[in-house]
Write a protein that holds these residues in place. Structure first.
Motif, PDB file in Angstrom:
ATOM      1  N   ALA A  41       0.680  -1.304   0.128  1.00 36.36           N
ATOM      2  CA  ALA A  41      -0.085  -0.050   0.013  1.00 36.36           C
ATOM      3  C   ALA A  41       1.004   1.223   0.125  1.00 36.36           C
ATOM      4  O   ALA A  41       0.562   2.164  -0.698  1.00 36.36           O
ATOM      5  CB  ALA A  41      -0.818  -0.070   1.212  1.00 36.36           C
ATOM      6  N   ALA A  42       1.989   1.247   0.828  1.00 37.74           N
ATOM      7  CA  ALA A  42       2.944   2.509   0.823  1.00 37.74           C
ATOM      8  C   ALA A  42       3.449   2.348  -0.476  1.00 37.74           C
ATOM      9  O   ALA A  42       3.767   3.805  -1.029  1.00 37.74           O
ATOM     10  CB  ALA A  42       3.848   2.078   1.942  1.00 37.74           C
ATOM     11  N   PHE A  43       3.916   1.447  -1.301  1.00 33.17           N
ATOM     12  CA  PHE A  43       4.531   1.516  -2.470  1.00 33.17           C
ATOM     13  C   PHE A  43       3.594   2.420  -3.482  1.00 33.17           C
ATOM     14  O   PHE A  43       4.076   3.187  -4.293  1.00 33.17           O
ATOM     15  CB  PHE A  43       4.774  -0.026  -3.195  1.00 33.17           C
ATOM     16  CG  PHE A  43       5.247   0.238  -4.272  1.00 33.17           C
ATOM     17  CD1 PHE A  43       6.673  -0.115  -4.360  1.00 33.17           C
ATOM     18  CD2 PHE A  43       4.790  -0.048  -5.414  1.00 33.17           C
ATOM     19  CE1 PHE A  43       7.357  -0.173  -5.494  1.00 33.17           C
ATOM     20  CE2 PHE A  43       5.221  -0.385  -6.787  1.00 33.17           C
ATOM     21  CZ  PHE A  43       6.752  -0.103  -6.838  1.00 33.17           C
ATOM     22  N   GLY A  44       2.394   2.219  -3.323  1.00 34.60           N
ATOM     23  CA  GLY A  44       1.335   3.093  -4.050  1.00 34.60           C
ATOM     24  C   GLY A  44       1.697   4.643  -3.868  1.00 34.60           C
ATOM     25  O   GLY A  44       1.218   5.167  -5.027  1.00 34.60           O
ATOM     26  N   LEU A  45       1.974   4.884  -2.902  1.00 30.23           N
ATOM     27  CA  LEU A  45       2.108   6.485  -2.617  1.00 30.23           C
ATOM     28  C   LEU A  45       3.739   6.693  -2.953  1.00 30.23           C
ATOM     29  O   LEU A  45       4.025   7.900  -3.304  1.00 30.23           O
ATOM     30  CB  LEU A  45       1.778   6.544  -1.154  1.00 30.23           C
ATOM     31  CG  LEU A  45       0.434   6.232  -0.741  1.00 30.23           C
ATOM     32  CD1 LEU A  45       0.277   6.385   0.690  1.00 30.23           C
ATOM     33  CD2 LEU A  45      -0.493   7.115  -1.516  1.00 30.23           C
ATOM     34  N   GLU A  46       4.660   5.803  -2.821  1.00 31.38           N
ATOM     35  CA  GLU A  46       6.085   6.167  -2.963  1.00 31.38           C
ATOM     36  C   GLU A  46       6.154   6.113  -4.367  1.00 31.38           C
ATOM     37  O   GLU A  46       7.118   6.894  -4.726  1.00 31.38           O
ATOM     38  CB  GLU A  46       6.958   5.009  -2.268  1.00 31.38           C
ATOM     39  CG  GLU A  46       8.272   5.335  -2.306  1.00 31.38           C
ATOM     40  CD  GLU A  46       9.217   4.342  -1.410  1.00 31.38           C
ATOM     41  OE1 GLU A  46      10.277   4.565  -1.218  1.00 31.38           O
ATOM     42  OE2 GLU A  46       8.634   3.239  -1.183  1.00 31.38           O
ATOM     43  N   VAL A  47       5.703   5.351  -5.362  1.00 30.77           N
ATOM     44  CA  VAL A  47       5.814   5.518  -6.656  1.00 30.77           C
ATOM     45  C   VAL A  47       5.754   6.833  -7.473  1.00 30.77           C
ATOM     46  O   VAL A  47       6.697   7.421  -7.980  1.00 30.77           O
ATOM     47  CB  VAL A  47       5.365   4.449  -7.521  1.00 30.77           C
ATOM     48  CG1 VAL A  47       5.652   4.535  -9.005  1.00 30.77           C
ATOM     49  CG2 VAL A  47       5.920   2.956  -7.123  1.00 30.77           C
ATOM     50  N   PRO A  48       4.628   7.447  -7.090  1.00 29.35           N
ATOM     51  CA  PRO A  48       4.457   8.661  -7.796  1.00 29.35           C
ATOM     52  C   PRO A  48       5.346   9.765  -7.286  1.00 29.35           C
ATOM     53  O   PRO A  48       5.744  10.822  -7.862  1.00 29.35           O
ATOM     54  CB  PRO A  48       3.030   9.126  -7.251  1.00 29.35           C
ATOM     55  CG  PRO A  48       2.327   7.758  -7.102  1.00 29.35           C
ATOM     56  CD  PRO A  48       3.491   6.858  -6.484  1.00 29.35           C
ATOM     57  N   ARG A  49       5.777   9.764  -5.804  1.00 30.16           N
ATOM     58  CA  ARG A  49       6.857  10.675  -5.381  1.00 30.16           C
ATOM     59  C   ARG A  49       8.256  10.786  -5.920  1.00 30.16           C
ATOM     60  O   ARG A  49       8.842  11.724  -6.380  1.00 30.16           O
ATOM     61  CB  ARG A  49       6.855  10.530  -3.758  1.00 30.16           C
ATOM     62  CG  ARG A  49       7.733  11.408  -3.214  1.00 30.16           C
ATOM     63  CD  ARG A  49       8.116  11.096  -1.695  1.00 30.16           C
ATOM     64  NE  ARG A  49       8.433   9.594  -1.538  1.00 30.16           N
ATOM     65  CZ  ARG A  49       9.689   9.212  -1.706  1.00 30.16           C
ATOM     66  NH1 ARG A  49      10.545  10.149  -2.217  1.00 30.16           N
ATOM     67  NH2 ARG A  49      10.108   8.088  -1.420  1.00 30.16           N
ATOM     68  N   VAL A  50       8.521   9.358  -6.200  1.00 32.43           N
ATOM     69  CA  VAL A  50       9.752   9.207  -6.846  1.00 32.43           C
ATOM     70  C   VAL A  50       9.840   9.493  -8.199  1.00 32.43           C
ATOM     71  O   VAL A  50      10.719  10.383  -8.775  1.00 32.43           O
ATOM     72  CB  VAL A  50      10.208   7.586  -6.807  1.00 32.43           C
ATOM     73  CG1 VAL A  50      11.587   7.518  -7.759  1.00 32.43           C
ATOM     74  CG2 VAL A  50      10.430   7.350  -5.304  1.00 32.43           C
ATOM     75  N   ILE A  51       8.554   9.188  -9.116  1.00 29.88           N
ATOM     76  CA  ILE A  51       8.726   9.651 -10.219  1.00 29.88           C
ATOM     77  C   ILE A  51       8.545  11.252 -10.493  1.00 29.88           C
ATOM     78  O   ILE A  51       9.140  11.637 -11.615  1.00 29.88           O
ATOM     79  CB  ILE A  51       7.563   9.079 -11.121  1.00 29.88           C
ATOM     80  CG1 ILE A  51       7.489   7.495 -11.179  1.00 29.88           C
ATOM     81  CG2 ILE A  51       7.016   9.555 -12.325  1.00 29.88           C
ATOM     82  CD1 ILE A  51       6.299   6.715 -11.616  1.00 29.88           C
ATOM     83  N   GLU A  52       7.763  11.808  -9.763  1.00 28.64           N
ATOM     84  CA  GLU A  52       7.725  13.347  -9.708  1.00 28.64           C
ATOM     85  C   GLU A  52       8.915  13.826  -9.436  1.00 28.64           C
ATOM     86  O   GLU A  52       9.299  15.022  -9.895  1.00 28.64           O
ATOM     87  CB  GLU A  52       6.561  13.884  -8.771  1.00 28.64           C
ATOM     88  CG  GLU A  52       5.160  13.529  -9.003  1.00 28.64           C
ATOM     89  CD  GLU A  52       4.280  14.085  -8.042  1.00 28.64           C
ATOM     90  OE1 GLU A  52       4.712  14.439  -6.720  1.00 28.64           O
ATOM     91  OE2 GLU A  52       3.071  13.528  -8.246  1.00 28.64           O
ATOM     92  N   SER A  53       9.948  13.402  -8.709  1.00 33.30           N
ATOM     93  CA  SER A  53      11.194  14.012  -8.503  1.00 33.30           C
ATOM     94  C   SER A  53      12.189  13.834  -9.505  1.00 33.30           C
ATOM     95  O   SER A  53      13.077  14.686  -9.780  1.00 33.30           O
ATOM     96  CB  SER A  53      11.775  13.466  -7.078  1.00 33.30           C
ATOM     97  OG  SER A  53      12.209  11.911  -7.430  1.00 33.30           O
ATOM     98  N   LEU A  54      11.824  12.761 -10.318  1.00 38.31           N
ATOM     99  CA  LEU A  54      12.982  12.483 -11.363  1.00 38.31           C
ATOM    100  C   LEU A  54      13.254  13.465 -12.519  1.00 38.31           C
ATOM    101  O   LEU A  54      14.436  13.942 -12.777  1.00 38.31           O
ATOM    102  CB  LEU A  54      12.441  11.185 -12.226  1.00 38.31           C
ATOM    103  CG  LEU A  54      12.842   9.896 -11.444  1.00 38.31           C
ATOM    104  CD1 LEU A  54      11.985   8.675 -12.388  1.00 38.31           C
ATOM    105  CD2 LEU A  54      14.349   9.668 -11.063  1.00 38.31           C
ATOM    106  N   PRO A  55      12.096  14.419 -12.992  1.00 38.27           N
ATOM    107  CA  PRO A  55      12.566  15.342 -14.083  1.00 38.27           C
ATOM    108  C   PRO A  55      13.370  16.329 -13.644  1.00 38.27           C
ATOM    109  O   PRO A  55      14.383  16.893 -14.507  1.00 38.27           O
ATOM    110  CB  PRO A  55      11.069  16.013 -14.570  1.00 38.27           C
ATOM    111  CG  PRO A  55      10.253  14.622 -14.129  1.00 38.27           C
ATOM    112  CD  PRO A  55      10.758  14.239 -12.937  1.00 38.27           C
TER     113      PRO A  55
END
Length: 104
Positions: A57-71
């Motif tokens: 469940a936490a992974f579902g929140l963590e993935v968007p956070r990591v993806i948003e930081s990449l650019p």
């Protein structure tokens, strides 16, 4: 090709945008495999299984956070791997780095 209006003159950007790819589907498949392995593990306790589900469940929140930081980190435009038709060997693939960050 994008043009920018600047003081009533049109200017074309002098550099091409830097592009990279990310296989988001792979990230979710790997996490699903990790969670499933824990859920079917014979010697796993109920608490281990509950923790695996909480991490999922936490992974579902963590993935968007990591993806948003990449650019901002790579100063690039990130394309989903599935959005690219054909091979894209010249584009950097950020999937391995994101897998590492997510503990996959």
């Amino acid at each position: 090709f994008r043009r920018v209006l600047f003081r009533s003159h049109w200017f074309a950007p002098t550099t091409s945008p830097v592009l990279a790819v990310l296989d988001v589907g792979e990230l979710y498949r790997l996490k699903e495999t990790q969670v499933a392995a824990m859920l079917v593990k014979r010697d796993a306790s109920d608490e281990d299984r509950v923790q695996a589900l909480k991490r999922a469940a936490a992974f579902g929140l963590e993935v968007p956070r990591v993806i948003e930081s990449l650019p901002e980190e790579c100063r690039c435009l990130i394309l989903a791997r599935g959005a690219i038709a054909g091979p894209a060997p010249q584009l950097p693939d950020l999937t391995p780095e994101v897998r590492r960050r997510l503990g996959l």
